[in-house]
Every structure is written in structure tokens, then in C-alpha cells.
Design an enzyme around this catalytic site. Sequence first.
Site, PDB file in Angstrom:
ATOM      1  CB  CYS A 125     142.283  52.229   0.276  1.00  0.00           C
ATOM      2  SG  CYS A 125     142.011  52.267  -1.501  1.00  0.00           S
ATOM      3  CG  LEU A 126     136.129  50.643  -0.214  1.00  0.00           C
ATOM      4  CD1 LEU A 126     134.888  50.955  -1.043  1.00  0.00           C
ATOM      5  CD2 LEU A 126     135.760  49.847   1.030  1.00  0.00           C
TER       6      LEU A 126
ATOM      7  CD  GLN B 213     139.048  52.724  -4.979  1.00  0.00           C
ATOM      8  OE1 GLN B 213     138.398  53.745  -4.928  1.00  0.00           O
ATOM      9  NE2 GLN B 213     139.313  51.982  -3.920  1.00  0.00           N
TER      10      GLN B 213
ATOM     11  CG  HIS C 265     141.944  55.715  -5.813  1.00  0.00           C
ATOM     12  ND1 HIS C 265     142.707  54.572  -5.763  1.00  0.00           N
ATOM     13  CD2 HIS C 265     141.287  55.772  -4.630  1.00  0.00           C
ATOM     14  CE1 HIS C 265     142.520  53.964  -4.586  1.00  0.00           C
ATOM     15  NE2 HIS C 265     141.656  54.680  -3.883  1.00  0.00           N
TER      16      HIS C 265
ATOM     17  N   GLY D  75     133.947  56.408  -0.280  1.00  0.00           N
ATOM     18  CA  GLY D  75     134.319  56.889  -1.604  1.00  0.00           C
ATOM     19  C   GLY D  75     134.819  55.740  -2.461  1.00  0.00           C
TER      20      GLY D  75
ATOM     21  CG  HIS E  62     141.449  58.173  -0.439  1.00  0.00           C
ATOM     22  ND1 HIS E  62     141.992  57.451   0.599  1.00  0.00           N
ATOM     23  CD2 HIS E  62     141.058  57.246  -1.361  1.00  0.00           C
ATOM     24  CE1 HIS E  62     141.949  56.160   0.309  1.00  0.00           C
ATOM     25  NE2 HIS E  62     141.380  56.001  -0.867  1.00  0.00           N
ATOM     26  CD  GLU E  63     137.762  57.832  -3.254  1.00  0.00           C
ATOM     27  OE1 GLU E  63     138.109  57.135  -4.223  1.00  0.00           O
ATOM     28  OE2 GLU E  63     137.648  57.377  -2.096  1.00  0.00           O
TER      29      GLU E  63
HETATM   30 ZN    ZN Z   1     141.041  54.260  -1.967  1.00  0.00          ZN
END
Ligand code: ZN
Length: 178
Positions: free
Chosen positions: A96-97, A56, A142, A51, A138-139
Amino acid sequence: MAKRHHEQLAIIHYPDPRLRRAADPVRHFDGELATVAERMLQLMRDAKGVGLAAPQVGLGLRLFVMNATGEPGGDEVFVNPEIVDPQGQREAEEGCLSIPDVHVQVRRAQRCRIVAHDLQGRRIEKSGADLVARIWQHETDHLNGVLIIDRMGPGDRIATRNTLRELEARFVRKSTGR
Ligand code: ZN
């Protein structure tokens, strides 16, 4: 949305302050938005993530992309998402990226629904559980400036402290090096 060079969009890392801002609702469902989503899907794939949310890549828009299966047909885009009807609690490890090398236990609803729009502005409503529900939560976090490190327990707080400090130092070096 202003014209920009989408091929230059890149994943930004903690503690970049753009990760902490609440994103704005998307109002224009145009080709520009589709281009942004396509670029985000590509960045997500390249990073082997499941995701990726617009903040991000430094964009303050309520939009995320995901692929829970890793299959080419599994790409999904959610615009202006809302999590509704959360049920049950489950703890599982998340990464998390935007926070490389950090994996922590996060407690989330085990199942929920998501109400959103697709890239054409059509309303979507879906139910999901486990990994899918976890990605949605999670997304969507963000889009509200919330990161997994805000939801970790005291053990993970100690375990990740050095890695987070290193990321903070790297960000300062990068910001002052320009
Ligand atoms: Zn993340």
C-alpha cells in the site's frame, strides 16, 4: 468542494488518522473533481503504484484511481464505487502506498463486479478477476477507512510489527516537529 492547491496534494502515510475515516460520496462531477483525479493518477505513477484512493491524499471523498497494466492507456477513475457479487477466495501479497515497506498476504474475493460513476457522472459497471478485482477491493477498503494491516494474518502481524512501530514513531516526530 472548496478550491485548493491540487499540486500540493501528496500521499499520506500510516498512522495518519485521515486514512481511518469513512469517505463521503462525491456529489459534484465538476472540473475540480477531474483535476483531483489527474493529480492522483500522477502521484500513483510517480510512486509506481497500481491504485490510489482519495483518503490517501487526505481527501475524504469516495474516489479512487488505478492502472492495472502500467500502460499509458490503462488509467481508470472510479467515483462512488460499490463492490458487488464477490465470488471465490484467493490469498495474495499486497502493498500500500500509504504503508511503505509493508507487504502482507490478504484474502480477497477472486472475482467481483464494481458499480461506480466516471468523472462525468455516468454509471459504470464492470466485472473483474484476480489483480483487477483485488485492486478494486483494496481501494474501496480505503474509502471505508480499512487498511491491509486490518486484514493480515498472525504471521504477518508479527513480521510487520517493527516496521509499523517505526512508521508510528515517524508520524509522531513529524506531527510534533511543526
Ligand atoms: Zn492502499
